[in-house]
Structures are given as structure tokens and as C-alpha cells.
Design an enzyme around this catalytic site. Structure first.
Site, mmCIF file in Angstrom:
data_model
loop_
_atom_site.group_PDB
_atom_site.id
_atom_site.type_symbol
_atom_site.label_atom_id
_atom_site.label_comp_id
_atom_site.label_asym_id
_atom_site.label_seq_id
_atom_site.Cartn_x
_atom_site.Cartn_y
_atom_site.Cartn_z
ATOM 1 N N GLY A 276 4.638 5.204 6.711
ATOM 2 C CA GLY A 276 5.315 4.637 7.899
ATOM 3 C C GLY A 276 6.786 4.799 8.078
ATOM 4 O O GLY A 276 7.085 5.060 9.140
ATOM 5 N N SER B 104 0.667 -1.134 0.035
ATOM 6 C CA SER B 104 -0.011 -0.042 -0.002
ATOM 7 C C SER B 104 0.960 1.169 -0.174
ATOM 8 O O SER B 104 2.078 1.282 0.315
ATOM 9 C CB SER B 104 -1.085 -0.027 1.262
ATOM 10 N N VAL B 105 0.333 2.313 -0.179
ATOM 11 C CA VAL B 105 0.700 3.686 -0.227
ATOM 12 C C VAL B 105 1.128 4.128 1.101
ATOM 13 O O VAL B 105 2.219 4.847 1.282
ATOM 14 C CB VAL B 105 -0.382 4.644 -0.768
ATOM 15 N N LYS B 106 0.760 3.271 2.304
ATOM 16 C CA LYS B 106 1.268 3.991 3.563
ATOM 17 C C LYS B 106 2.493 3.267 3.990
ATOM 18 O O LYS B 106 2.902 3.667 5.043
ATOM 19 C CB LYS B 106 -0.064 3.222 4.562
ATOM 20 N N ASP B 107 3.195 2.338 3.302
ATOM 21 C CA ASP B 107 4.598 2.093 3.265
ATOM 22 C C ASP B 107 5.435 3.451 3.475
ATOM 23 O O ASP B 107 6.273 3.560 4.328
ATOM 24 C CB ASP B 107 5.196 1.336 2.040
#
Length: 474
Positions: free
Chosen positions: A66, A60-63
Site C-alpha cells: 500500500g 497484514s502484509v499488504k501494508d
């Protein structure tokens, strides 16, 4: 800027000298490709490209955020060796943080709403994270909300750091530093419209800031699920009441500080039905596997693209992989149970498969058989129409009302051949026929249709079958 591609490096093992590799999985974050949406955009004059954030190592883009939020906390001294990373998340940010925690040796405690898919919960646990679930249908300031639980855990545990993605400036900064530059380089500066789902607001705000600094005319469009308050707030600067919705990981019932609404030119709302069925179409027609938020973003991008000339270029963020939603958006039963299934995305065979769990797919009689055979089928299976065959040839239809009228009017009728009460044959469709066309046939004074595959008759579909399939009834 975006992480650099793998290159030869000074290795701590002589065998690795001159070998192109990443030292850890974190170095593989970013530099995701653009893929053209072709079939779904056939009625658009301009191309629509998807930024494939589902291809990040954590899916996901949230890597991106994070890693960025942890590194910012390390620089500021808020996170020290042996510390604990705490966050409220719908799953994807949690996975990004869990990956970073695993590599850097931190503990991770992740608080999630109970509406998230079981795949997400199990995935986080696989990376060693502690997962705490909270009820979805509570106010953000409720002590039970996953926001409040995360704050409490961060305050109670020594050495804990609350990532606070909704208000952490490292969130949009990560996209200003990586996503924006990547899009500008990948499109050669020709991007005219940028579409992204709105949740924390980090992706859309950070990327928009970079793009508008390089070309102020770039239009930035937010995608917001119906039920969220972000569209209304963008248009009125007033808070409104949120309502529940099924699309995960986007929309909010409060205003995140990471969102810069001044950079967003407009927000388009998308219903659960449109967003989730677009995600299913992406898999079936484009071989692109994403979740409901990705389907929502693409649906909005297509609405935008349909009004544009051929010299425009629309780019949409595809935020995550569909593997986290196999029990939900990509599950027919779940979609039916939630009254979200789009008949146009299914075929006659799909409906027959669902029906066969309740009754035999095809009940029929042969020409020459006595009427009592048809009467027995009506009594045993509560059917209203029965096809009549002569061998393998369809020759007519018996209706329950005609059978009943004959049996009541003449007791000897039940021993006579069915041809005496036979009406015209029902229409026939192939098993690959879209349900949209089947629906039109059923609405056009046809109480049922027969389904054929490879020359053999598979079953019968009635108006009641169609209604049960769409509504999820048993």
C-alpha cells in the site's frame, strides 16, 4: 530496504527531542518477527518459522505494498495532492491504501468482491474509505466484476489513480526491498524453503527474487487454494477454468502480471477444509491468530517440511490477522453451515453445545421408574436411546425399538420397571474428548456415547448429532 527502527530525530516540539518514536503509523510497517510453529510441526524434523505479517499496523502484509504503490505513483506524477486512490481488493490491500490515504490526505475508493467478511468492509469504512461491493461469481472481464468497477471509477473521477496491485511493479518491488532482506537477515542466510500464498504474486515474487539472488538453492513454494487456476498455470502454462472457494485473498481466476512464475519452484494446492481448519488450529494450539489464507500457507509449509531433513529451515508468510474473519473461519456455525468443520479440531463439549440449541442435552430415566416414562420421552423428543441411572450411577440403556416392542406385545409392560428391557450402558467420554475419538466410538457399533465433566453427566451424543454438527444441519 526495510524501514529503520524508531530513533531520536529532529523534533518539531522540544519535548520530543531525543525521544524514540515514529512520526506516523506508516513508519511502523515492516520488520515483523519470525515465530516458530511448534505443536503443529511436531512430526517435522526441521523447524518451521512464520513471518508474522499480521503484526503490521494494518494487520497484514499488504501494508507494505500500500505504501510502496502510493509512493511510486507520487514519484511518477500519477498521484497528485488531493487525488483519489482506487483499487480492487479483497480487503487487506485496501486497508493498507486507506491508511496511506488517511495520512497523506488522499481519498480512497475500494472495490471488493461480496464474499469478503463484514469485518473487512466495516474496517475500511472506519478509515474513511468508500467501499463498493461486486458479485464474486462473475468473470474478471464482466462489467460487474470488482476489477471492472475499479477501472471504471478510476477513469471517471478526476485525479484518480488506479493502484492496480495485480500488475503494478511496485508490488513485488516492495517485497524485494523489504520482506526479502528481512528474511535473509533474520535467518542468518540459513533459510532453505520459502512458502507464501499466491494471489497478486507480489509477495512470493519479490521475496523470491531477493532470496534467490543471495542463494539460488532456496526453494520457493506457492500455496494456492483448490479452485484457483495458478497451480495449473504454473505446471502447464495453460489457462483453466476457476471454481469458487471460501479462502479469501489468495488464488485467482486470471494470471496477474505481478507474478513471476519462473521464480516459483512448485505450487501446492490446499482445500478450503484443510486451510481453514489449520487457521483454527493455529489459534488454539499456537496462539497465533490468522485468517484462512494464513492457515492455507501454514498447511502447505507443513506438507513441505514433513519431507525435509533436520538441517532445512522452512519460513512461511502469515499474511494477515484472524480478526477480519470472526464471522467466518473462526465462527463454528459458519464453518458447519459450509460443511467445512473438522471434527478433530473440536471436543465433545463443542458438539453438546450445538445440540443443546435443538433439544435438551441429556434425557434419562431412573431405575425403578415405569417403562411409560421412557415411552413418553421417546414420543416427546424423538430419541432412540435413553440412559438409565440408579442415583448418579449409570446402569443401562433403553432403546426405542425395545420400548416399542414391549408396549405392543404386552399393554401392561408400560407400568413395569424399566430394568426389564434395559441393555448395557453406553460408553462414557469426558467433555474434553476430541471429536475424532468420539467418532471412532460411534462407528464401532455404539449408537451413542455419554459425556461427563467433573463427575457429572452432561449429555448424550448420537451418530445423528455428529452428522448434524459436521454438516451444519439444524
Amino acid at each position: 530496504m526495510s524501514p529503520s527502527p524508531p530513533s531520536p530525530k529532529a523534533a518539531d516540539h522540544p519535548v520530543l527531542a531525543g525521544v524514540e518514536y515514529h512520526e506516523t503509523i506508516l513508519e511502523a510497517i515492516g520488520r515483523t518477527p519470525l515465530v516458530r510453529i511448534r505443536r503443529l510441526s511436531q512430526d517435522c524434523r526441521c523447524p518451521v518459522l512464520a513471518k508474522m505479517e499480521n503484526l503490521n499496523p494494518g494487520g497484514s502484509v499488504k501494508d507494505r505494498i500500500g505504501l510502496a504503490m502510493v509512493e511510486a505513483a507520487e514519484r511518477d506524477g500519477r498521484l497528485k495532492p488531493g487525488g483519489t486512490i482506487v483499487e480492487c481488493t479483497s480487503g487487506n490491500t485496501g486497508l493498507g491504501l486507506a491508511m496511506v490515504a488517511a495520512i497523506k490526505g488522499y481519498r480512497a475508493v475500494l472495490c471488493m468482491p461480496d464474499k469478503v467478511s463484514s469485518e473487512k468492509v466495516n474496517l475500511l469504512k472506519a478509515f474513511g474509505a468508500e467501499v463498493l461491493l461486486s458479485p464474486t461469481a462473475v468473470a474478471p472481464d464482466s462489467p460487474e466484476s470488482y476489477y471492472s468497477v475499479a477501472k471504471r471509477i478510476a477513469a471517471e473521477r478526476p485525479g484518480a489513480f488506479l493502484a492496480n496491485q495485480y500488475f503494478n511493479p511496485a508490488n513485488p518491488q516492495a517485497h524485494y526491498d523489504t520482506t526479502g532482506p528481512e528474511l535473509w537477515r533474520q535467518t542468518g542466510g540459513r533459510i532453505t524453503h520459502f512458502v507464501a500464498g499466491m494471489g497478486t504474486g507480489g509477495t512470493i515474487s519479490g521475496t523470491a527474487r531477493y532470496l534467490k539472488e543471495h542463494e539460488p538453492r532456496v526453494q520457493v513454494i506457492g500455496a494456492d487454494p483448490v479452485g484457483s487456476i495458478l497451480k495449473h498455470y504454473h505446471e502447464t502454462h495453460e489457462l483453466s477454468e476457476a471454481h469458487t472457494y471460501k479462502i479469501e485473498g489468495v488464488g485467482e481466476d486470471f494470471i496477474p502480471g505481478a507474478t513471476d512464475f519462473a521464480l516459483v519452484d512448485r505450487v501446492i494446492a490446499c482445500s478450503d477444509r484443510d486451510g481453514l481448519n489449520t487457521a483454527r488450529r493455529l489459534a488454539r494450539e499456537e496462539a497465533i491468530f490468522t485468517g484462512g489464507s494464513g492457515g492455507m500457507a501454514v498447511w502447505v509449509a507443513l506438507q513441505v517440511a514433513r519431507d525435509l531433513a533436520g538441517d532445512a529451515l522452512v519460513v512461511v508468510i502469515l499474511p494477515d490477522t484472524g480478526e477480519r474473519y470472526l464471522s467466518k473461519v473462526h465462527n463454528d456455525e459458519w464453518m458447519r453451515d459450509n460443511h467445512l468443520l473438522d471434527p478433530s479440531a473440536n471436543t465433545a463439549r463443542d458438539l453438546l453445545s450445538a445440540k443443546s440449541r435443538r433439544v435438551p442435552a441429556l434425557l434419562s430415566v431412573q431405575a425403578g421408574e415405569p417403562l411409560k416414562r421412557a415411552l413418553a420421552l421417546v414420543e416427546q423428543h424423538d430419541v432412540t436411546q435413553i440412559p438409565v441411572f440408579r442415583g448418579s450411577e449409570l446402569v443401562g440403556t433403553l432403546y426405542d425399538s425395545d420400548i416399542l416392542r414391549a408396549a405392543l406385545g404386552d399393554p401392561t409392560a408400560v407400568d413395569k420397571p424399566v430394568e426389564g428391557w434395559m441393555a448395557a450402558p453406553l460408553p462414557i467420554v469426558t467433555s474434553a474428548e476430541p471429536l475424532e475419538r468420539v467418532t471412532r466410538l460411534l462407528a464401532a457399533r455404539n449408537p451413542a456415547v455419554l459425556v461427563r465433566e467433573d463427575g457429572a453427566m452432561l449429555g448424550i451424543l448420537t451418530r445423528f448429532d455428529m452428522l448434524q454438527f459436521i454438516a451444519g444441519g439444524e
